[in-house]
Design a protein around this motif. Structure first.
Motif, PDB file in Angstrom:
ATOM      1  N   ASN A  73       0.817  -1.201   0.000  1.00  0.00           N
ATOM      2  CA  ASN A  73       0.000   0.000   0.000  1.00  0.00           C
ATOM      3  C   ASN A  73       0.860   1.264   0.000  1.00  0.00           C
ATOM      4  OD1 ASN A  73      -2.733   1.243   0.229  1.00  0.00           O
ATOM      5  ND2 ASN A  73      -1.875   2.040   2.128  1.00  0.00           N
ATOM      6  N   VAL A  74       1.890   1.257   0.821  1.00  0.00           N
ATOM      7  CA  VAL A  74       2.799   2.410   0.874  1.00  0.00           C
ATOM      8  C   VAL A  74       3.467   2.617  -0.482  1.00  0.00           C
ATOM      9  CG1 VAL A  74       4.937   3.291   1.890  1.00  0.00           C
ATOM     10  CG2 VAL A  74       3.200   2.235   3.353  1.00  0.00           C
ATOM     11  N   CYS A  75       3.921   1.524  -1.090  1.00  0.00           N
ATOM     12  CA  CYS A  75       4.603   1.615  -2.383  1.00  0.00           C
ATOM     13  C   CYS A  75       3.683   2.180  -3.462  1.00  0.00           C
ATOM     14  CB  CYS A  75       5.118   0.236  -2.780  1.00  0.00           C
ATOM     15  SG  CYS A  75       6.171   0.234  -4.243  1.00  0.00           S
ATOM     16  N   VAL A  76       2.432   1.718  -3.497  1.00  0.00           N
ATOM     17  CA  VAL A  76       1.462   2.215  -4.488  1.00  0.00           C
ATOM     18  C   VAL A  76       1.255   3.721  -4.325  1.00  0.00           C
ATOM     19  CG1 VAL A  76      -0.966   2.147  -5.193  1.00  0.00           C
ATOM     20  CG2 VAL A  76       0.276   0.014  -4.799  1.00  0.00           C
ATOM     21  N   GLU A  77       1.086   4.167  -3.092  1.00  0.00           N
ATOM     22  CA  GLU A  77       0.850   5.592  -2.852  1.00  0.00           C
ATOM     23  C   GLU A  77       2.079   6.431  -3.195  1.00  0.00           C
ATOM     24  OE1 GLU A  77      -2.121   6.865  -2.270  1.00  0.00           O
ATOM     25  OE2 GLU A  77      -2.807   4.794  -2.421  1.00  0.00           O
ATOM     26  N   GLN A  78       3.264   5.902  -2.913  1.00  0.00           N
ATOM     27  CA  GLN A  78       4.483   6.624  -3.262  1.00  0.00           C
ATOM     28  C   GLN A  78       4.598   6.802  -4.780  1.00  0.00           C
ATOM     29  OE1 GLN A  78       7.349   4.081  -1.318  1.00  0.00           O
ATOM     30  NE2 GLN A  78       7.527   5.452   0.453  1.00  0.00           N
ATOM     31  N   ILE A  79       4.306   5.760  -5.516  1.00  0.00           N
ATOM     32  CA  ILE A  79       4.438   5.841  -6.976  1.00  0.00           C
ATOM     33  C   ILE A  79       3.360   6.746  -7.565  1.00  0.00           C
ATOM     34  CG2 ILE A  79       4.305   4.507  -9.117  1.00  0.00           C
ATOM     35  CD1 ILE A  79       5.714   2.243  -7.618  1.00  0.00           C
ATOM     36  N   HIS A  80       2.147   6.677  -7.036  1.00  0.00           N
ATOM     37  CA  HIS A  80       1.091   7.596  -7.495  1.00  0.00           C
ATOM     38  C   HIS A  80       1.525   9.044  -7.282  1.00  0.00           C
ATOM     39  CE1 HIS A  80      -2.736   9.494  -8.209  1.00  0.00           C
ATOM     40  NE2 HIS A  80      -2.825   9.895  -6.954  1.00  0.00           N
ATOM     41  N   GLY A  81       2.084   9.330  -6.119  1.00  0.00           N
ATOM     42  CA  GLY A  81       2.563  10.686  -5.847  1.00  0.00           C
ATOM     43  C   GLY A  81       3.645  11.121  -6.816  1.00  0.00           C
ATOM     44  N   LEU A  82       4.547  10.201  -7.130  1.00  0.00           N
ATOM     45  CA  LEU A  82       5.614  10.515  -8.090  1.00  0.00           C
ATOM     46  C   LEU A  82       5.037  10.858  -9.462  1.00  0.00           C
ATOM     47  CD1 LEU A  82       8.404   7.836  -7.457  1.00  0.00           C
ATOM     48  CD2 LEU A  82       8.599  10.308  -7.174  1.00  0.00           C
ATOM     49  N   ILE A  83       4.111  10.022  -9.927  1.00  0.00           N
ATOM     50  CA  ILE A  83       3.555  10.244 -11.268  1.00  0.00           C
ATOM     51  C   ILE A  83       2.808  11.571 -11.331  1.00  0.00           C
ATOM     52  CG2 ILE A  83       1.907   9.385 -12.983  1.00  0.00           C
ATOM     53  CD1 ILE A  83       2.645   6.538 -12.084  1.00  0.00           C
ATOM     54  N   GLN A  84       2.026  11.876 -10.307  1.00  0.00           N
ATOM     55  CA  GLN A  84       1.295  13.144 -10.317  1.00  0.00           C
ATOM     56  C   GLN A  84       2.249  14.337 -10.289  1.00  0.00           C
ATOM     57  OE1 GLN A  84      -2.063  13.409 -10.974  1.00  0.00           O
ATOM     58  NE2 GLN A  84      -1.520  11.282 -11.414  1.00  0.00           N
ATOM     59  N   ALA A  85       3.356  14.212  -9.560  1.00  0.00           N
ATOM     60  CA  ALA A  85       4.335  15.301  -9.511  1.00  0.00           C
ATOM     61  C   ALA A  85       4.969  15.545 -10.875  1.00  0.00           C
ATOM     62  CB  ALA A  85       5.413  14.990  -8.470  1.00  0.00           C
ATOM     63  N   LEU A  86       5.034  14.508 -11.704  1.00  0.00           N
ATOM     64  CA  LEU A  86       5.664  14.651 -13.019  1.00  0.00           C
ATOM     65  C   LEU A  86       4.907  15.630 -13.919  1.00  0.00           C
ATOM     66  CD1 LEU A  86       6.596  10.925 -13.760  1.00  0.00           C
ATOM     67  CD2 LEU A  86       8.091  12.752 -12.947  1.00  0.00           C
ATOM     68  N   HIS A  87       3.610  15.821 -13.649  1.00  0.00           N
ATOM     69  CA  HIS A  87       2.839  16.781 -14.453  1.00  0.00           C
ATOM     70  C   HIS A  87       3.430  18.185 -14.368  1.00  0.00           C
ATOM     71  CE1 HIS A  87      -0.704  14.602 -15.939  1.00  0.00           C
ATOM     72  NE2 HIS A  87      -0.543  13.832 -14.873  1.00  0.00           N
TER      73      HIS A  87
END
Length: 206
Positions: free
Chosen positions: A171-185
């Motif tokens: 769960n932590v890993c999924v949320e970390q990666i989601h945050g990374l992808i959104q920051a890429l915008h």
């Protein structure tokens, strides 16, 4: 005008959990995932056109010849590749796309599209990786050893990725990666439209 989606590549050692993580990202946040083509045999429960496009070696090599793949690579005696049309259509519709691909293919995508960010998923250590591979129960010991040998080779290329994420807690890993992808915008390379707009408006006032 529709804002263009961004393309992110997710890779990781075989057994690191990247497939599960990507499925969670799709289910929770609606990312699009490119369906890869492969020449390997389907595993139990896998469906053609849902999990992979299963191809013969001859069919895959024709796709290469036709330029129908963004990238392709050979991994443990099989071809894997990313069909181009689906990815480009989703990006034009403003949908973020994840490519879940092996390291060879990821580095080829980076060569063709330098703006793409690469995320690498790793378990906490090599012992955990072996335990996860053996726990799947889907492959022979010989194949597992090949995957571990390949992981040892892949370590040399980890520093070519933009982000390294440890999958210790799903769960932590999924949320970390989601945050990374959104920051890429908000990366400069993905805000060229806004930059051009501001420059143009100020130029018109000069």
């Amino acid at each position: 005008m529709t804002k263009k989606g961004i393309l992110t590549v997710i890779s990781g050692f075989s057994g690191a959990g990247k497939g599960t993580i990507v499925r969670e990202l799709v289910d929770r946040y609606g990312y699009a995932v490119s369906i890869s083509a492969t020449t390997r045999d389907p595993r139990a429960g896998e469906q053609d056109g849902v999990h992979y496009f299963f191809k013969t070696k001859e069919e895959f090599e024709q796709m290469i010849a036709d330029g129908a793949l963004i990238e392709y690579a050979s991994y443990v005696d099989n071809y894997y590749g990313t069909p181009k049309d689906y990815v480009m259509q989703k990006l034009e519709q403003g949908i973020d796309v994840i490519l879940e691909i092996e390291m060879q293919g990821a580095l080829k995508v980076k060569e063709r599209f330098p703006e793409v960010s690469l995320i690498f998923i790793t378990p906490p250590d090599a012992k955990v990786l072996r335990e996860r591979l053996e726990g799947r129960g889907t492959e022979t010991q010989d194949v597992i050893e090949k995957r571990l040998a390949r992981a040892a080779q892949e370590c040399a290329y980890m520093d070519q990725y933009d982000y390294i994420v440890i999958n210790d807690d799903l769960n932590v890993c999924v949320e970390q990666i989601h945050g990374l992808i959104q920051a890429l915008h908000w990366k400069c390379v993905n805000q060229q439209g806004q930059i051009a707009k501001m420059k143009g408006e100020f130029a018109n006032k000069a």
